[in-house]
Design an enzyme around this catalytic site. Structure first.
Site, PDB file in Angstrom:
ATOM      1  N   HIS A  38       0.368  -1.306   0.144  1.00  0.00           N
ATOM      2  CA  HIS A  38      -0.411   0.348   0.048  1.00  0.00           C
ATOM      3  C   HIS A  38       1.094   1.502   0.126  1.00  0.00           C
ATOM      4  CE1 HIS A  38       0.172  -0.389   4.678  1.00  0.00           C
ATOM      5  NE2 HIS A  38       0.574   1.002   4.279  1.00  0.00           N
ATOM      6  N   ASP A  68       0.037  -7.542   1.598  1.00  0.00           N
ATOM      7  CA  ASP A  68       0.357  -6.543   1.456  1.00  0.00           C
ATOM      8  C   ASP A  68       1.620  -6.281   1.699  1.00  0.00           C
ATOM      9  OD1 ASP A  68       0.344  -3.410   1.093  1.00  0.00           O
ATOM     10  OD2 ASP A  68      -0.564  -3.611   3.304  1.00  0.00           O
ATOM     11  N   SER A 141       4.698   2.098   8.237  1.00  0.00           N
ATOM     12  CA  SER A 141       4.264   0.640   7.777  1.00  0.00           C
ATOM     13  C   SER A 141       5.956   0.322   7.019  1.00  0.00           C
ATOM     14  CB  SER A 141       3.499   0.759   7.216  1.00  0.00           C
ATOM     15  OG  SER A 141       2.161   1.027   7.310  1.00  0.00           O
TER      16      SER A 141
END
Length: 363
Positions: A38, A68, A141
């Site tokens: 993402h 992801d 992330s």
């Protein structure tokens, strides 16, 4: 634990795109950077930078929307002495085990949070995650979750909104599987099909968009449309090009650019809600003693310097330029930003050499 953290310092990577920023980590033996999909989706290439890695472009060579995950490949090889990252065994984890998260939250370089595993098998959308309380914030992330032995046991993926340090990391077993599937697939840029779970290479994808195994639509990173700024962002990038900057390396998320000029770091941001364009040059840090002369100098310069102003942010000296978008044109913008870049490097040297300020690199 300190030795483990120091070992990872060379392996943690900052990632920036025109749309977002995040974290990744090196796998030197595979010549890849691991991150979240993402963060890099809709990009063929992204900007990467590390503690010993100069800012450069990296190609997105694998996209895995199911788990992801994404893999990046840089233009040149990693340094020979880059520490090897060990992938551990998440199935050996128990609730209460201590873990460490490393990343770049909110753009802060190399931030570390520690916590414990709360749940080793929290299911979200049919995928099992490690739930823990090592704080995850925007920018974390894609970074690694590490156990006490210094092994990567997860990839930080998401935090819970309004949650009190509730974070989720993808167990390393999924990363190991993705690496094996990536390695065994045909050469080229690759993508995992969410429908049938196969990893396919661009040479296999039918009509550049359909999985050869099940016919479902897949999105190859190599076919992502090139980023095209619009409006004021386009004007800002145009003037940056005119004064000799590489805008591809400067982009750091929406309406945000970072320029290194000499020893100064310059952040340019455009606030659409107010129409304000800000250029903030982060110079040196204040000296620890005899601060009065440097304050007097900054106050005098604020009075005498046109279009620029000094401020202090914590210990950093900041030289700022403010422009409202309705007054921005190529000629005026070039003059103002070139002036900011030149004076930033000049003042950095003056403040260190004459007033005893400290170079930011030493911090």
């Amino acid at each position: 634990m300190k030795a483990i953290i120091d070992r990872y310092r060379d392996s943690i990577i900052q990632i920036a795109t025109p749309y977002s920023t995040g974290t990744g980590f090196l796998l030197p033996d595979r010549q890849l950077v691991v991150t979240n999909n993402h963060i890099v989706q809709d990009n063929r290439e992204v900007v990467v930078r590390g503690d010993r890695l100069p800012k450069q472009l990296a190609t997105v060579v694998y996209a895995d929307p199911r788990y992801d995950l994404a893999f990046l490949r840089m233009q040149g090889p990693f340094e020979a002495d880059t520490a090897t990252v060990t992938l551990g065994d998440d199935e050996a984890l128990s609730e209460g085990d201590v873990v460490v998260s490393i990343g770049h939250p909110f753009g802060l370089e190399f931030s570390i949070t520690q916590g414990v595993i709360s749940n080793t098998s929290r299911e979200v959308d049919r995928i099992r995650y490690l739930q823990h309380d090592a704080a995850l914030n925007p920018g974390n992330s894609g970074g690694p979750l590490i156990n006490r032995d210094g092994e990567v046991i997860g990839v930080n993926t998401l935090g819970m909104e309004q949650g009190d340090n509730i974070g989720f990391s993808l167990p390393v077993r999924y990363l190991k599987r993705a690496l094996a599937d990536y390695q065994s697939a045909k050469p080229g840029v690759k993508v995992r099909c969410e429908a049938c779970d196969n990893v396919v290479a661009e040479q296999e994808v039918e009509n550049e968009q359909y999985c050869p195994h099940c016919g479902a639509k897949v999105y190859l990173p190599s076919l992502a449309e090139a980023y095209e700024p619009v409006g004021v962002a386009e004007s800002i990038e145009e003037l940056l090009v005119e004064i000799g900057q590489d805008v591809r390396l400067s982009r750091r998320g929406p309406n945000n650019w970072e320029i290194i000029e000499g020893s100064a770091r310059i952040n340019i941001t455009y606030h659409e809600d107010t129409g304000l364009i800000m250029g903030d040059a982060y110079l040196c840090a204040l000296p620890q003693t005899d601060i009065k002369p440097i304050y007097e100098f900054l106050l005098r310069e604020n009075f005498e310097t046109e279009n620029l102003s000094f401020s202090i942010k914590e210990q950093d000296v900041v030289l700022s330029l403010l422009i409202f978008d309705r007054y921005l044109n190529l000629s005026t913008g070039m003059k103002l930003f070139r002036h900011l870049f030149e004076r930033a490097d000049y003042y950095d040297n003056v403040l260190v050499e004459k007033y005893g300020a400290r170079w930011r690199q030493e911090e």
